[in-house]
Design an enzyme around this catalytic site. Structure first.
Site, PDB file in Angstrom:
ATOM      1  N   HIS A 181       0.823  -1.311   0.025  1.00  0.00           N
ATOM      2  CA  HIS A 181       0.063   0.310  -0.080  1.00  0.00           C
ATOM      3  C   HIS A 181       0.810   1.203  -0.170  1.00  0.00           C
ATOM      4  O   HIS A 181       0.669   2.242   0.573  1.00  0.00           O
ATOM      5  CB  HIS A 181      -1.055   0.135   1.437  1.00  0.00           C
ATOM      6  CG  HIS A 181      -2.054  -1.244   1.291  1.00  0.00           C
ATOM      7  ND1 HIS A 181      -2.461  -1.683   2.515  1.00  0.00           N
ATOM      8  CD2 HIS A 181      -2.346  -1.987   0.297  1.00  0.00           C
ATOM      9  CE1 HIS A 181      -3.220  -2.641   2.149  1.00  0.00           C
ATOM     10  NE2 HIS A 181      -3.095  -2.783   0.874  1.00  0.00           N
TER      11      HIS A 181
HETATM   12  C1  LIG Z   1       0.038  -7.830  -4.610  1.00  0.00           C
HETATM   13  C2  LIG Z   1      -0.743  -6.492  -4.229  1.00  0.00           C
HETATM   14  C3  LIG Z   1      -1.974  -6.835  -3.459  1.00  0.00           C
HETATM   15  C4  LIG Z   1      -2.865  -5.896  -3.155  1.00  0.00           C
HETATM   16  N1  LIG Z   1      -3.955  -6.259  -2.320  1.00  0.00           N
HETATM   17  C5  LIG Z   1      -4.693  -5.248  -2.193  1.00  0.00           C
HETATM   18  C6  LIG Z   1      -6.079  -5.428  -1.375  1.00  0.00           C
HETATM   19  O1  LIG Z   1      -6.539  -6.934  -1.448  1.00  0.00           O
HETATM   20  N2  LIG Z   1      -7.118  -4.533  -1.544  1.00  0.00           N
HETATM   21  C7  LIG Z   1      -6.762  -3.428  -1.736  1.00  0.00           C
HETATM   22  O2  LIG Z   1      -7.497  -2.542  -1.859  1.00  0.00           O
HETATM   23  N3  LIG Z   1      -5.623  -2.812  -2.402  1.00  0.00           N
HETATM   24  C8  LIG Z   1      -4.528  -3.876  -2.574  1.00  0.00           C
HETATM   25  N4  LIG Z   1      -3.396  -3.700  -3.175  1.00  0.00           N
HETATM   26  C9  LIG Z   1      -3.112  -2.133  -3.352  1.00  0.00           C
HETATM   27  C10 LIG Z   1      -3.866  -1.394  -4.507  1.00  0.00           C
HETATM   28  O3  LIG Z   1      -4.133  -2.435  -5.775  1.00  0.00           O
HETATM   29  C11 LIG Z   1      -3.214  -0.323  -5.045  1.00  0.00           C
HETATM   30  O4  LIG Z   1      -3.019   0.613  -4.090  1.00  0.00           O
HETATM   31  C12 LIG Z   1      -3.774   0.335  -6.069  1.00  0.00           C
HETATM   32  O5  LIG Z   1      -3.963  -0.346  -7.207  1.00  0.00           O
HETATM   33  C13 LIG Z   1      -2.892   1.645  -6.655  1.00  0.00           C
HETATM   34  O6  LIG Z   1      -3.418   2.243  -7.807  1.00  0.00           O
HETATM   35  P1  LIG Z   1      -2.693   3.323  -8.543  1.00  0.00           P
HETATM   36  O7  LIG Z   1      -3.862   3.881  -9.537  1.00  0.00           O
HETATM   37  O8  LIG Z   1      -2.203   4.146  -7.527  1.00  0.00           O
HETATM   38  O9  LIG Z   1      -1.625   2.452  -9.253  1.00  0.00           O
HETATM   39  P2  LIG Z   1      -1.318   1.175 -10.173  1.00  0.00           P
HETATM   40  O10 LIG Z   1      -2.682   0.248 -10.156  1.00  0.00           O
HETATM   41  O11 LIG Z   1      -0.480   0.422  -9.735  1.00  0.00           O
HETATM   42  O12 LIG Z   1      -1.494   1.701 -11.658  1.00  0.00           O
HETATM   43  C14 LIG Z   1      -0.163   2.082 -12.207  1.00  0.00           C
HETATM   44  C15 LIG Z   1      -0.092   1.781 -13.730  1.00  0.00           C
HETATM   45  O13 LIG Z   1       0.788   2.851 -14.329  1.00  0.00           O
HETATM   46  C16 LIG Z   1       1.507   2.048 -15.209  1.00  0.00           C
HETATM   47  N5  LIG Z   1       2.839   2.760 -15.284  1.00  0.00           N
HETATM   48  C17 LIG Z   1       3.488   3.154 -14.483  1.00  0.00           C
HETATM   49  N6  LIG Z   1       4.704   3.948 -14.986  1.00  0.00           N
HETATM   50  C18 LIG Z   1       4.391   3.966 -16.322  1.00  0.00           C
HETATM   51  C19 LIG Z   1       5.240   4.523 -17.195  1.00  0.00           C
HETATM   52  N7  LIG Z   1       6.270   5.325 -17.294  1.00  0.00           N
HETATM   53  N8  LIG Z   1       4.462   4.560 -18.567  1.00  0.00           N
HETATM   54  C20 LIG Z   1       3.511   4.112 -18.806  1.00  0.00           C
HETATM   55  N9  LIG Z   1       2.792   3.305 -17.791  1.00  0.00           N
HETATM   56  C21 LIG Z   1       3.125   3.363 -16.650  1.00  0.00           C
HETATM   57  C22 LIG Z   1       1.708   0.771 -14.532  1.00  0.00           C
HETATM   58  O14 LIG Z   1       2.242  -0.390 -15.318  1.00  0.00           O
HETATM   59  C23 LIG Z   1       0.461   0.470 -13.966  1.00  0.00           C
HETATM   60  O15 LIG Z   1      -0.506  -0.265 -14.829  1.00  0.00           O
HETATM   61  C24 LIG Z   1      -2.636  -4.631  -3.567  1.00  0.00           C
HETATM   62  C25 LIG Z   1      -1.532  -4.372  -4.310  1.00  0.00           C
HETATM   63  C26 LIG Z   1      -0.599  -5.271  -4.762  1.00  0.00           C
HETATM   64  C27 LIG Z   1       0.592  -5.141  -5.644  1.00  0.00           C
END
Ligand SMILES: Cc1cc2nc3c(=O)[nH]c(=O)nc-3n(C[C@H](O)[C@H](O)[C@H](O)COP(=O)(O)OP(=O)(O)OC[C@H]3O[C@@H](n4cnc5c(N)ncnc54)[C@H](O)[C@@H]3O)c2cc1C
Length: 538
Positions: free
Chosen positions: A474
Site C-alpha cells: 500500500h
Molecule cells: C500484490 C498486491 C496486493 C494488493 N492487495 C490489495 C487488496 O487486497 N485490496 C486493496 O484495496 N488494495 C490492494 N493492493 C493495493 C492496490 O491495488 C493499489 O493501492 C492500487 O491499485 C494503486 O492504484 P494506482 O492507480 O495508484 O496505481 P496502479 O494501479 O499500480 O497503476 C499504475 C499503472 O501505471 C503504469 N505505469 C507506471 N509507470 C508508467 C510509465 N512510465 N509509462 C506507462 N505506464 C506506466 C503501470 O504499469 C500501472 O498499470 C494490493 C497491491 C498489490 C501489488
C-alpha cells in the site's frame, strides 16, 4: 505527432477511471499510455491467480527495495501491476474504503472537497455492492463488489467467534458506520472473475472512438514548454515516440512511477536532478519524499481440522477446485485468500483502530523461491492470522538512481523506523496471540508454527517481526496533495504546484495513508480527480 486533449500515463486503479470519465461525454480525446500489456490472462482473471502473478515479470514490475534496517536488513519484494488495470489486476481484491477520519484529516490539512461526507456520494456512485444499497453502500455503479459471507471457509466462523471472545464486535460492513471489529471481507470480483479497474472502467471506455490505449508504451519524459506540460515522450517496441496534449498531461503511474517520471522530467529535488545531469524544470523536494506504506506479518498455526491446504495441495483437490471454478465460477479459486479480517486498537484510549487483521484458512510456511505458493500450500492443516499497521509514522522515499527511465528507482521504505511503530506492532502481535488463545480457536490449534512458542520476550517478538514483516503493498504519498507548495507536490485540485497542464491522479497524492487497503481509495481518487479536470475544462 498526434495531439489528444488529455494524455493519461498509466491504466491502473486511478488511470482507468480517469480515462473512462474524461472520455464519457465524447467531447475530449484521450490517449492512455500503459507500460504493460493486456489483462486478458487466466491468472489475472481468476481471483486466486494472484499467487501466480505475484512474481510474474510479464504483468508485474517486481520492485525490490533497498535493504531496510527496520526489517532486519531485508530487501523487500514490492509487486506492482504492469498491465491494463495496474495493481488492481494483481491485487488481493479486499475492498476497504478507509475510515471517515482519514479523509476528514485530508480535508482538515487544507484540501477542501476531500472530507468523507464530500466523497461518500462518489464512493457510492462508483460501486455496485452485492450486499445492496444502504446509507453507506451503492448499487448500479461500474465496480462490482462481492459479499463473500456465504462462501468463506468454515474455519472463518471460528476466527470471528474468537475475535468476539477477545472483545471485538462483529462488524457486518467495514465500509459502513465504523471499521472496528471482526468480519468477512467484501471483495472486488463479479461472477467469480476479478473486477479490476480495467474491467470496470477502462474496457468499457475502450469501446468509445475517442479513447486510444497504447500498451507496452513506457512514458519516459513529460515534455514542457516553459512551465507548461505539452506532451509525453514514450518508448514502444523499441521506438521513441511523442504525443501532444492539447489540454493536460495526467500522471496515473502509481506511487512508485509517478514521482519517478516527474524526477526524470526535471521536477523534483534540485540536488538529486543536478547530480544526475537532469535539467531542472521545477524544483520540489517533496517529489518522491513522504513515502508511507503499511507493513504486516502473519502468525501461522497448525490446526486440528482440515483447512484449505487439504484441498488446494493434493492433485485431486486441485482438480476438484479447478472444476468447481471452471464449471460454476465458485469455490476457493473465486475468492481472495483473505476470507475475513478486522480492525482493532492496540490501546483502548485511542479513538479508532490502528491495526488491521486478516484471516487466511490456509498456510504457506514452506518457502518456494520465486513463487508465492498460494496454489500449493503446506501439507499440514495450517491457517494464519495476519495483521498490518494502519497509520504508521515511519516515512521513506522513492528517488531515481540515474537518468535512464528503465532503471528502477531506489525505494527506501524505512519500515519500523520510529519507536511508536515498533511499540504498536509489539502490542498488536500480542493481541493476535490473544485471539488464538480464545476458546473458539484454542480448541482447534495444535501448535503455533510461526513464530513458534519459543518466541516470548518483547525483544524476541520485535526481532521476529522485523525479520518476517514486509509490505502489504500500500505505498502512497510520494506526490502528496496539500495547499502549501513547500510541503506538497500537488494542490487540492491535483495540479502539480508551480506547473501548468499537469496533474497527478493516483495513490501517490494521498496526503497520508488510509486505514485499510488502498485500491478503493485509489479508484476514488481517479473518480474525484476526473471531476476536478472536467470542472476546469467546461
Ligand atoms: C500484490 C498486491 C496486493 C494488493 N492487495 C490489495 C487488496 O487486497 N485490496 C486493496 O484495496 N488494495 C490492494 N493492493 C493495493 C492496490 O491495488 C493499489 O493501492 C492500487 O491499485 C494503486 O492504484 P494506482 O492507480 O495508484 O496505481 P496502479 O494501479 O499500480 O497503476 C499504475 C499503472 O501505471 C503504469 N505505469 C507506471 N509507470 C508508467 C510509465 N512510465 N509509462 C506507462 N505506464 C506506466 C503501470 O504499469 C500501472 O498499470 C494490493 C497491491 C498489490 C501489488
Amino acid at each position: 505527432m498526434q495531439t489528444y486533449d488529455f494524455i493519461v500515463v498509466g491504466s491502473g486503479s486511478a488511470g482507468s477511471v480517469v480515462a473512462d470519465r474524461l472520455s464519457a461525454s465524447g467531447r475530449f480525446s484521450v490517449l492512455v499510455l500503459e507500460a504493460g500489456g493486456t489483462d486478458q490472462r487466466f491468472y489475472v482473471q481468476m481471483p486466486l491467480g494472484y499467487g501466480k502473478t505475484f512474481f510474474d515479470p510479464a504483468v508485474n514490475w517486481n520492485y525490490k527495495t533497498e535493504p531496510d534496517p527496520g526489517l532486519a536488513g531485508n530487501a523487500d519484494h514490492w509487486p506492482r501491476g504492469k498491465l491494463l488495470g495496474g495493481s488492481s489486476s494483481i491485487n488481493a481484491m479486499v475492498f476497504i474504503r478507509g475510515a471517515r477520519e482519514d479523509f476528514d484529516a485530508w480535508a482538515a490539512a487544507g484540501n477542501p472537497g476531500w472530507a468523507y461526507d464530500d466523497l461518500l456520494p462518489s464512493f457510492k456512485a462508483m460501486e455496485d455492492n452485492a450486499a445492496g444499497a444502504d446509507q453507506w453502500r451503492g448499487v448500479g455503479g461500474p465496480l462490482h463488489i462481492t459479499d463473500c459471507t456465504d462462501a468463506v471457509h468454515p474455519l472463518t466462523k471460528r476466527y470471528l467467534a474468537a475475535g468476539q471472545q477477545a472483545g471485538l464486535p462483529l462488524n457486518p460492513d467495514f465500509n459502513g458506520a465504523s471499521q472496528e471489529g471482526v468480519g468477512v471481507y467484501q471483495i472486488t470480483t463479479k461472477n467469480g472473475r476479478r473486477m479490476s479497474a480495467a474491467r470496470a472502467f477502462l474496457r468499457p471506455a475502450m469501446k468509445r472512438g475517442n479513447v486510444r490505449v497504447e500498451t507496452n508504451a513506457l512514458a519516459t519524459k513529460i515534455l514542457f514548454e516553459g512551465k507548461r506540460a505539452v506532451g509525453v515522450e514514450y518508448e514502444q517496441n523499441g521506438q521513441k515516440k511523442t504525443a501532444r496534449a492539447g489540454r493536460e498531461v495526467i500522471l496515473s503511474g502509481g506511487a512508485v512511477n509517478s514521482p519517478q517520471l516527474l524526477q526524470l522530467s526535471g521536477v523534483g529535488p534540485a540536488a538529486l536532478l543536478g547530480d544526475l545531469g537532469i535539467p531542472v524544470v521545477h524544483a520540489n523536494d517533496n517529489v518522491g519524499a513522504n513515502l508511507q506504506d503499511h507493513v504486516g506479518i502473519n502468525y501461522t498455526f497448525k490446526g486440528k481440522l482440515p483447512t484449505l491446504n487439504q484441498i488446494l495441495r493434493p492433485w485431486w483437490g486441485k482438480l476438484l477446485v479447478g472444476m468447481q471454478y471452471i464449471l460454476l465460477r465458485s469455490g476457493p479459486l473465486s475468492l481472495s485468500m483473505n476470507n475475513a479480517g478486522g480492525f482493532f486498537r492496540t490501546d483502548p484510549s485511542m479513538t479508532r483502530p490502528n491495526m488491521q487483521l486478516y484471516f487466511q484458512a490456509f498456510s504457506t510456511v514452506i518457502p518456494k523461491s520465486g513463487e508465492r505458493p498460494i496454489l500449493t500450500p503446506d501439507p499440514w492443516p495450517g491457517f494464519s492470522i495476519g495483521l498490518s499497521n494502519c497509520r504508521p509514522s515511519s516515512r521513506g522515499e522513492i528517488m531515481i538512481r540515474s537518468n535512464n527511465p528503465r532503471d528502477y528507482p531506489r525505494i527506501t521504505p524505512n519500515a519500523y523506523s520510529t519507536n511508536a511503530d515498533v511499540d504498536e506492532m509489539l502490542a498488536a502481535v500480542k493481541f493476535v496471540r490473544r485471539i488464538a488463545a480464545m476458546p473458539a480457536m484454542a480448541e482447534i490449534i495444535e501448535e503455533e508454527v510461526l513464530p513458534g512458542p519459543s518466541i516470548q520476550s518483547d525483544a524476541d517478538l520485535i526481532q521476529d517481526f522485523r525479520k518476517r514483516s514486509g509490505t502489504v503493498y500500500h505505498p502512497v504519498s510520494t506526490c502528496r496533495m496539500g495547499p502549501d507548495a513547500s510541503r506538497a507536490v500537488v494542490d487540492p485540485r491535483l495540479r502539480v504546484h508551480g506547473l501548468y497542464g499537469l496533474r497527478v491522479i493516483d495513490a501517490s497524492i494521498f496526503p497520508d495513508n488510509i486505514t485499510g487497503n488502498t485500491n478503493a481509495a485509489s479508484i476514488l481518487t481517479g473518480w474525484k480527480g476526473a471531476d476536478l479536470v472536467l470542472e476546469d475544462h467546461t
